[in-house]
Design a protein around this motif. Structure first.
Motif, PDB file in Angstrom:
ATOM      1  N   SER A 307       0.837  -1.204   0.000  1.00  0.00           N
ATOM      2  CA  SER A 307       0.000   0.000   0.000  1.00  0.00           C
ATOM      3  C   SER A 307       0.870   1.251   0.000  1.00  0.00           C
ATOM      4  N   THR A 308       1.968   1.242   0.747  1.00  0.00           N
ATOM      5  CA  THR A 308       2.896   2.381   0.747  1.00  0.00           C
ATOM      6  C   THR A 308       3.586   2.511  -0.601  1.00  0.00           C
ATOM      7  N   LYS A 309       3.939   1.389  -1.196  1.00  0.00           N
ATOM      8  CA  LYS A 309       4.566   1.407  -2.517  1.00  0.00           C
ATOM      9  C   LYS A 309       3.634   2.035  -3.547  1.00  0.00           C
ATOM     10  N   ILE A 310       2.365   1.672  -3.517  1.00  0.00           N
ATOM     11  CA  ILE A 310       1.384   2.230  -4.459  1.00  0.00           C
ATOM     12  C   ILE A 310       1.206   3.730  -4.225  1.00  0.00           C
ATOM     13  N   LYS A 311       1.134   4.146  -2.964  1.00  0.00           N
ATOM     14  CA  LYS A 311       1.024   5.569  -2.655  1.00  0.00           C
ATOM     15  C   LYS A 311       2.200   6.357  -3.205  1.00  0.00           C
ATOM     16  N   LEU A 312       3.407   5.845  -2.999  1.00  0.00           N
ATOM     17  CA  LEU A 312       4.612   6.540  -3.455  1.00  0.00           C
ATOM     18  C   LEU A 312       4.657   6.611  -4.983  1.00  0.00           C
ATOM     19  N   LYS A 313       4.241   5.525  -5.653  1.00  0.00           N
ATOM     20  CA  LYS A 313       4.261   5.513  -7.109  1.00  0.00           C
ATOM     21  C   LYS A 313       3.363   6.602  -7.680  1.00  0.00           C
ATOM     22  N   TRP A 314       2.140   6.700  -7.165  1.00  0.00           N
ATOM     23  CA  TRP A 314       1.204   7.678  -7.733  1.00  0.00           C
ATOM     24  C   TRP A 314       1.462   9.088  -7.218  1.00  0.00           C
ATOM     25  N   ALA A 315       2.103   9.210  -6.069  1.00  0.00           N
ATOM     26  CA  ALA A 315       2.554  10.537  -5.632  1.00  0.00           C
ATOM     27  C   ALA A 315       3.661  11.029  -6.548  1.00  0.00           C
ATOM     28  N   ARG A 316       4.563  10.115  -6.947  1.00  0.00           N
ATOM     29  CA  ARG A 316       5.612  10.484  -7.911  1.00  0.00           C
ATOM     30  C   ARG A 316       4.999  10.937  -9.229  1.00  0.00           C
ATOM     31  N   ALA A 317       3.994  10.215  -9.710  1.00  0.00           N
ATOM     32  CA  ALA A 317       3.340  10.599 -10.963  1.00  0.00           C
ATOM     33  C   ALA A 317       2.647  11.961 -10.822  1.00  0.00           C
ATOM     34  N   PHE A 318       2.051  12.223  -9.651  1.00  0.00           N
ATOM     35  CA  PHE A 318       1.377  13.503  -9.408  1.00  0.00           C
ATOM     36  C   PHE A 318       2.362  14.661  -9.468  1.00  0.00           C
ATOM     37  N   PHE A 319       3.494  14.529  -8.789  1.00  0.00           N
ATOM     38  CA  PHE A 319       4.478  15.611  -8.781  1.00  0.00           C
ATOM     39  C   PHE A 319       5.235  15.705 -10.105  1.00  0.00           C
ATOM     40  N   PHE A 320       5.247  14.613 -10.877  1.00  0.00           N
ATOM     41  CA  PHE A 320       5.853  14.674 -12.205  1.00  0.00           C
ATOM     42  C   PHE A 320       5.080  15.634 -13.102  1.00  0.00           C
ATOM     43  N   PHE A 321       3.772  15.700 -12.929  1.00  0.00           N
ATOM     44  CA  PHE A 321       2.975  16.648 -13.700  1.00  0.00           C
ATOM     45  C   PHE A 321       3.460  18.077 -13.462  1.00  0.00           C
ATOM     46  N   PHE A 322       3.708  18.436 -12.210  1.00  0.00           N
ATOM     47  CA  PHE A 322       4.173  19.782 -11.900  1.00  0.00           C
ATOM     48  C   PHE A 322       5.616  19.991 -12.349  1.00  0.00           C
ATOM     49  N   TYR A 323       6.396  18.914 -12.338  1.00  0.00           N
ATOM     50  CA  TYR A 323       7.759  18.983 -12.860  1.00  0.00           C
ATOM     51  C   TYR A 323       7.760  19.406 -14.325  1.00  0.00           C
ATOM     52  N   GLN A 324       6.780  18.954 -15.096  1.00  0.00           N
ATOM     53  CA  GLN A 324       6.695  19.314 -16.508  1.00  0.00           C
ATOM     54  C   GLN A 324       6.508  20.820 -16.713  1.00  0.00           C
ATOM     55  N   LEU A 325       5.878  21.489 -15.734  1.00  0.00           N
ATOM     56  CA  LEU A 325       5.677  22.933 -15.850  1.00  0.00           C
ATOM     57  C   LEU A 325       7.001  23.676 -15.932  1.00  0.00           C
ATOM     58  N   ASN A 326       8.056  23.076 -15.404  1.00  0.00           N
ATOM     59  CA  ASN A 326       9.376  23.695 -15.460  1.00  0.00           C
ATOM     60  C   ASN A 326       9.814  23.984 -16.891  1.00  0.00           C
ATOM     61  N   PHE A 327       9.289  23.215 -17.855  1.00  0.00           N
ATOM     62  CA  PHE A 327       9.683  23.370 -19.253  1.00  0.00           C
ATOM     63  C   PHE A 327       8.764  24.327 -20.018  1.00  0.00           C
ATOM     64  N   ALA A 328       7.791  24.915 -19.337  1.00  0.00           N
ATOM     65  CA  ALA A 328       6.829  25.777 -20.025  1.00  0.00           C
ATOM     66  C   ALA A 328       6.579  27.104 -19.336  1.00  0.00           C
ATOM     67  N   VAL A 329       7.144  27.310 -18.144  1.00  0.00           N
ATOM     68  CA  VAL A 329       6.749  28.452 -17.324  1.00  0.00           C
ATOM     69  C   VAL A 329       7.645  29.677 -17.500  1.00  0.00           C
ATOM     70  N   ASN A 330       8.797  29.530 -18.140  1.00  0.00           N
ATOM     71  CA  ASN A 330       9.773  30.626 -18.152  1.00  0.00           C
ATOM     72  C   ASN A 330       9.249  31.900 -18.802  1.00  0.00           C
ATOM     73  N   PHE A 331       8.456  31.774 -19.856  1.00  0.00           N
ATOM     74  CA  PHE A 331       7.906  32.960 -20.519  1.00  0.00           C
ATOM     75  C   PHE A 331       7.147  33.836 -19.524  1.00  0.00           C
ATOM     76  N   PHE A 332       6.341  33.213 -18.672  1.00  0.00           N
ATOM     77  CA  PHE A 332       5.567  33.966 -17.692  1.00  0.00           C
ATOM     78  C   PHE A 332       6.482  34.635 -16.667  1.00  0.00           C
ATOM     79  N   LEU A 333       7.612  33.994 -16.355  1.00  0.00           N
ATOM     80  CA  LEU A 333       8.571  34.602 -15.439  1.00  0.00           C
ATOM     81  C   LEU A 333       9.207  35.842 -16.061  1.00  0.00           C
ATOM     82  N   TYR A 334       9.522  35.757 -17.351  1.00  0.00           N
ATOM     83  CA  TYR A 334      10.114  36.914 -18.032  1.00  0.00           C
ATOM     84  C   TYR A 334       9.141  38.089 -18.062  1.00  0.00           C
ATOM     85  N   VAL A 335       7.893  37.792 -18.375  1.00  0.00           N
ATOM     86  CA  VAL A 335       6.891  38.854 -18.512  1.00  0.00           C
ATOM     87  C   VAL A 335       6.584  39.501 -17.165  1.00  0.00           C
ATOM     88  N   SER A 336       6.570  38.699 -16.101  1.00  0.00           N
ATOM     89  CA  SER A 336       6.195  39.221 -14.787  1.00  0.00           C
ATOM     90  C   SER A 336       7.368  39.842 -14.035  1.00  0.00           C
TER      91      SER A 336
END
Length: 403
Positions: A307-336
């Motif tokens: 059960s802990t293994k399953i929790k960690l696996k899907w928590a990793r997948a959840f935070f991987f989604f936000f990790y992807q934002l690192n490759f798309a967010v810079n434009f907004f940082l420049y503008v702001s």
């Protein structure tokens, strides 16, 4: 609990139609109940990694290409900062397409993934490019951070060491180094077996070296993150010392353009740390848990381990989604960012929006210097200056580029 009394059959577990004895041992009733309870979160994560990732890819490509168009304008190219940010925009575009877009396609379309599984060379190629472009984006930020540290800590030497030509050499060197390092994926496998996008891994004849994942996680998250955090801390301390110096004397140890570039770096690198650090923590915890707490189904702690293994696996997948934002967010940082005045002004020009004269800092700087020169210049000779002299004087006082 006896399986005959369990409220959930084996059909709740994906991939199990006719349960074998191995399936019955691997998925006892308590674990099936847990899977049903956590399944809504799993569904949410899968939606984020399909529709959410597709949204990030489209917006990321649009804004990274826009950033690249702005950063490569003639009056922007002479800044080393803009060279690093241009390379970052290019590599982020490649990561979004070659890594995440292919990952979504493989996860959503079994026929596409079967093409990869049937052709090991295609799997090797995908393994290499995933590593290359993920690492390149990160290590370009590290290179930029090191440059800013040199400029802030050693401003006099930095003026000589940090030049556009050397910045290009650093970008090329880092790119070649990451490419050579990533070629190990041709001969070694070990990380492709549990993709967050949910596609089945390729069958491989490569050497299986599971332990390499430890080095990969460290090289992809911990080492660059610690380097960036350490150097940023030193940069902030140095900026604080510079402010004290300004209060004590009239001369400034850091130019306004260097200060703007440094503030923008801190914004970009801080965004990277915030988006990557949670994934690094979960990945590291998952690795340690799976390799130190693993027990057999007959063990009383098996339900807790799984059960802990399953929790960690899907928590990793959840935070991987936000990790992807690192490759798309810079434009907004420049503008702001208040430091990216030149970026915003150039963007307005490209979009056909009226720009105030005060925002065109590259013109204002040149005009102010020219006015200062003319106010102390000697009277011209009777014959007047030659065209060649005027050209040389104009070239001599061209301003340095800013962010």
């Amino acid at each position: 609990m006896n399986d005959t009394d369990c409220q959930y059959g084996f059909e709740v577990i994906e991939g199990i139609t006719n349960a074998t004895e191995v399936d019955k041992q691997a998925w006892p009733c308590e674990l099936r109940v847990f899977w049903v309870e956590i399944y809504p979160f799993v569904t949410l994560v899968r939606g984020l990694l399909s529709y959410g990732t597709a949204f990030i890819i489209v917006l990321g490509l649009l804004f990274n290409l826009t950033s690249l168009l702005v950063l490569t304008r003639k009056h922007m190219r002479k800044s080393t900062m803009n060279l690093y940010l241009s390379a970052l925009a290019i590599y982020d575009c490649l990561a979004l397409t070659m890594n995440f877009m292919i990952g979504v396609l493989r996860g959503q379309n079994k026929h596409i993934n079967k093409d990869f599984q049937d052709h090991e060379d295609l799997c090797k190629f995908h393994g290499v490019i995933v590593e290359v472009f993920n690492l390149l984006s990160i290590w370009i930020i590290v290179s930029f951070t090191i440059e800013r540290f040199i400029m802030i800590k050693f401003p006099l030497k930095g003026k000589q060491l940090v030049t556009p030509r050397r910045a290009i050499y650093v970008i090329i060197g880092v790119s070649l180094g990451v490419l050579v390092f990533s070629m190990h994926k041709i001969a070694v496998s070990g990380f492709e077996g549990d993709s967050v996008f949910g596609y089945a891994a390729c069958k491989t004849r490569r050497a299986i070296f599971v332990e390499i994942i430890y080095f990969y996680v460290a090289f992809n998250t911990w080492f660059p993150t610690l380097t960036i955090v350490t150097l940023n801390t030193l940069i902030l301390l140095e900026i604080r010392r510079n402010k004290k110096k300004r209060a004590q004397m009239t001369t400034q140890s850091m130019s306004k353009s260097d200060e703007k570039a440094t503030k923008l770096l801190l914004l970009v690198s801080s965004a990277y740390v915030v988006l990557v650090l949670p994934l690094g923590l979960i990945q590291s915890t998952e690795l340690i848990w799976n390799n130190t707490q693993k027990v057999l189904p007959s063990n009383p702690d098996y339900i807790y381990f799984m059960s802990t293994k399953i929790k960690l696996k899907w928590a990793r997948a959840f935070f991987f989604f936000f990790y992807q934002l690192n490759f798309a967010v810079n434009f907004f940082l420049y503008v702001s960012s208040s430091s990216a005045t030149r970026f915003r002004a150039t963007l307005k020009i490209l979009l056909g929006i009226k720009v105030d004269q005060q925002e065109m800092t590259w013109n204002n700087t040149m005009k102010s210097r020219a006015t200062k020169i003319n106010s102390v210049a000697p009277a011209p000779s009777e014959d007047g200056p030659s065209n060649r002299d005027l050209h040389l004087k104009k070239k001599e006082f061209l301003p340095e580029s800013e962010a």
